[in-house]
Design a protein around this motif. Sequence first.
Motif, PDB file in Angstrom:
ATOM      1  N   ILE A   1      10.924  -4.093  -2.157  1.00 16.24           N
ATOM      2  CA  ILE A   1       9.853  -3.095  -2.188  1.00 16.24           C
ATOM      3  C   ILE A   1       9.588  -2.567  -0.777  1.00 16.24           C
ATOM      4  CG2 ILE A   1       7.424  -2.675  -2.753  1.00 16.24           C
ATOM      5  CD1 ILE A   1       7.645  -5.056  -4.713  1.00 16.24           C
ATOM      6  N   ALA A   2       9.622  -1.251  -0.625  1.00 18.83           N
ATOM      7  CA  ALA A   2       9.312  -0.616   0.655  1.00 18.83           C
ATOM      8  C   ALA A   2       7.888  -0.082   0.609  1.00 18.83           C
ATOM      9  CB  ALA A   2      10.293   0.511   0.949  1.00 18.83           C
ATOM     10  N   SER A   3       6.997  -0.716   1.377  1.00 17.82           N
ATOM     11  CA  SER A   3       5.593  -0.306   1.416  1.00 17.82           C
ATOM     12  C   SER A   3       5.374   0.596   2.624  1.00 17.82           C
ATOM     13  CB  SER A   3       4.688  -1.540   1.500  1.00 17.82           C
ATOM     14  OG  SER A   3       3.330  -1.158   1.504  1.00 17.82           O
ATOM     15  N   THR A   4       5.133   1.869   2.352  1.00 20.17           N
ATOM     16  CA  THR A   4       5.071   2.870   3.416  1.00 20.17           C
ATOM     17  C   THR A   4       3.950   2.608   4.416  1.00 20.17           C
ATOM     18  OG1 THR A   4       5.951   4.514   1.893  1.00 20.17           O
ATOM     19  CG2 THR A   4       4.900   5.341   3.889  1.00 20.17           C
TER      20      THR A   4
ATOM     21  N   ASN B   1       0.855  -1.186   0.000  1.00 23.86           N
ATOM     22  CA  ASN B   1       0.000   0.000   0.000  1.00 23.86           C
ATOM     23  C   ASN B   1       0.889   1.234   0.000  1.00 23.86           C
ATOM     24  OD1 ASN B   1      -2.134   1.740   0.081  1.00 23.86           O
ATOM     25  ND2 ASN B   1      -2.686   1.348   2.193  1.00 23.86           N
ATOM     26  N   LYS B   2       0.871   1.981  -1.082  1.00 25.58           N
ATOM     27  CA  LYS B   2       1.658   3.208  -1.218  1.00 25.58           C
ATOM     28  C   LYS B   2       3.167   2.920  -1.167  1.00 25.58           C
ATOM     29  CE  LYS B   2      -2.251   5.485  -1.091  1.00 25.58           C
ATOM     30  NZ  LYS B   2      -2.895   5.964  -2.322  1.00 25.58           N
ATOM     31  N   VAL B   3       3.691   2.438  -2.262  1.00 31.10           N
ATOM     32  CA  VAL B   3       5.119   2.135  -2.359  1.00 31.10           C
ATOM     33  C   VAL B   3       5.869   3.381  -2.831  1.00 31.10           C
ATOM     34  CG1 VAL B   3       6.863   0.781  -3.584  1.00 31.10           C
ATOM     35  CG2 VAL B   3       4.752  -0.312  -2.777  1.00 31.10           C
ATOM     36  N   TYR B   4       6.717   3.917  -1.947  1.00 36.68           N
ATOM     37  CA  TYR B   4       7.472   5.119  -2.284  1.00 36.68           C
ATOM     38  C   TYR B   4       8.916   4.831  -2.671  1.00 36.68           C
ATOM     39  CZ  TYR B   4       3.835   8.454  -1.075  1.00 36.68           C
ATOM     40  OH  TYR B   4       2.673   9.186  -1.073  1.00 36.68           O
ATOM     41  N   ASP B   5       9.340   3.584  -2.512  1.00 36.96           N
ATOM     42  CA  ASP B   5      10.698   3.246  -2.941  1.00 36.96           C
ATOM     43  C   ASP B   5      10.798   1.755  -3.215  1.00 36.96           C
ATOM     44  OD1 ASP B   5      13.287   3.638  -3.689  1.00 36.96           O
ATOM     45  OD2 ASP B   5      14.057   4.122  -1.704  1.00 36.96           O
ATOM     46  N   LEU B   6      11.673   1.406  -4.125  1.00 41.60           N
ATOM     47  CA  LEU B   6      11.967   0.013  -4.439  1.00 41.60           C
ATOM     48  C   LEU B   6      13.380  -0.054  -4.969  1.00 41.60           C
ATOM     49  CD1 LEU B   6      10.578  -1.091  -7.857  1.00 41.60           C
ATOM     50  CD2 LEU B   6      10.103   1.195  -7.028  1.00 41.60           C
ATOM     51  N   ASP B   7      13.941  -1.254  -4.960  1.00 43.84           N
ATOM     52  CA  ASP B   7      15.283  -1.431  -5.492  1.00 43.84           C
ATOM     53  C   ASP B   7      15.356  -2.784  -6.178  1.00 43.84           C
ATOM     54  OD1 ASP B   7      17.821  -0.690  -6.127  1.00 43.84           O
ATOM     55  OD2 ASP B   7      18.699  -1.208  -4.193  1.00 43.84           O
ATOM     56  N   ILE B   8      16.238  -2.882  -7.154  1.00 39.84           N
ATOM     57  CA  ILE B   8      16.391  -4.119  -7.901  1.00 39.84           C
ATOM     58  C   ILE B   8      17.863  -4.468  -7.947  1.00 39.84           C
ATOM     59  CG2 ILE B   8      15.981  -5.299 -10.085  1.00 39.84           C
ATOM     60  CD1 ILE B   8      13.864  -2.927 -10.530  1.00 39.84           C
ATOM     61  N   ASN B   9      18.191  -5.666  -7.478  1.00 42.17           N
ATOM     62  CA  ASN B   9      19.563  -6.149  -7.475  1.00 42.17           C
ATOM     63  C   ASN B   9      19.605  -7.453  -8.251  1.00 42.17           C
ATOM     64  OD1 ASN B   9      22.197  -6.760  -6.990  1.00 42.17           O
ATOM     65  ND2 ASN B   9      21.972  -7.138  -4.804  1.00 42.17           N
TER      66      ASN B   9
ATOM     67  N   SER C   1       2.289  -0.085   4.940  1.00 43.69           N
ATOM     68  CA  SER C   1       2.380  -1.403   5.572  1.00 43.69           C
ATOM     69  C   SER C   1       3.564  -1.478   6.539  1.00 43.69           C
ATOM     70  CB  SER C   1       2.540  -2.504   4.518  1.00 43.69           C
ATOM     71  OG  SER C   1       1.491  -2.473   3.582  1.00 43.69           O
ATOM     72  N   ASN C   2       4.475  -0.479   6.429  1.00 42.46           N
ATOM     73  CA  ASN C   2       5.684  -0.450   7.260  1.00 42.46           C
ATOM     74  C   ASN C   2       6.504  -1.729   7.109  1.00 42.46           C
ATOM     75  OD1 ASN C   2       5.288   2.141   8.441  1.00 42.46           O
ATOM     76  ND2 ASN C   2       3.752   1.259   9.791  1.00 42.46           N
ATOM     77  N   LYS C   3       6.610  -2.215   5.870  1.00 39.09           N
ATOM     78  CA  LYS C   3       7.345  -3.445   5.619  1.00 39.09           C
ATOM     79  C   LYS C   3       8.177  -3.341   4.342  1.00 39.09           C
ATOM     80  CE  LYS C   3       4.093  -6.667   7.846  1.00 39.09           C
ATOM     81  NZ  LYS C   3       3.210  -7.843   7.632  1.00 39.09           N
ATOM     82  N   ILE C   4       9.214  -4.178   4.281  1.00 36.73           N
ATOM     83  CA  ILE C   4       9.996  -4.330   3.061  1.00 36.73           C
ATOM     84  C   ILE C   4       9.775  -5.748   2.551  1.00 36.73           C
ATOM     85  CG2 ILE C   4      12.303  -4.399   2.055  1.00 36.73           C
ATOM     86  CD1 ILE C   4      13.130  -2.295   4.104  1.00 36.73           C
TER      87      ILE C   4
END
Length: 230
Positions: free
Chosen positions: A211-214, A197-205, A216-219
Amino acid sequence: IQPLNSNLFFSISYLKKKLILIDLNNKKIIDFPKINKNLKGPSHITYVKNKSLLLISDYDGGEVYLFDYKKKNFQKLSEISEVIFDKPHMTTIHGDEYYILDTKKRNITILDNNFNKIKSLNKNNFKFKNFKKYEKNFLDIPVAIKIDDYNNIYISDVGKNNCIYIINNKLSLIGIIENQKIIFNKLSFFEKNLNLNKVYDLDINKDEIFIASTHSNKIFHLKNIFRKND
């Protein structure tokens, strides 16, 4: 937070309107008053590898700054590239190109290695063959952009679609990551633990997506299933 190495980390604060360098070895924090005086509400920093440069997206200031942290001087990217920004939220680097996501303009500006404008992409440039449901509100409130090793573009939209779009190098929408569901072309995978819910940042390696879900306070950690992207 943007790491330079295992001991040095850049951090930016939207509320405090400042950039700092955290030095774990020497247990100190370094401030940059010259650039900080100009920041109105920075949202993201990107490190240009092999150079002493940071790209600072100043969302509230409507500017992207090119900051040399060794010389401690900066330039406005709008003046170098002759691109007018409105609400630039994030910048990412892919090869020798820079992708700048502007939330208010709902577009992506692509610059070359010398920061000259190559082109801008908006809703009209993308294809929605298997994803007509997402076309109407596409890029409603885009806030994050990343690119994987297979030239797929990932854009997080916290607007009405509230999802992450996956777009291939032909600018076709090939996938969606949303709350408890992953869609790849015509296949849907239901993930009950994927509470997005409302993802403000993500990264791909490589083949991993973080995925950082704001709200939900979870990665969340996912395997990249979008490698075959035709």
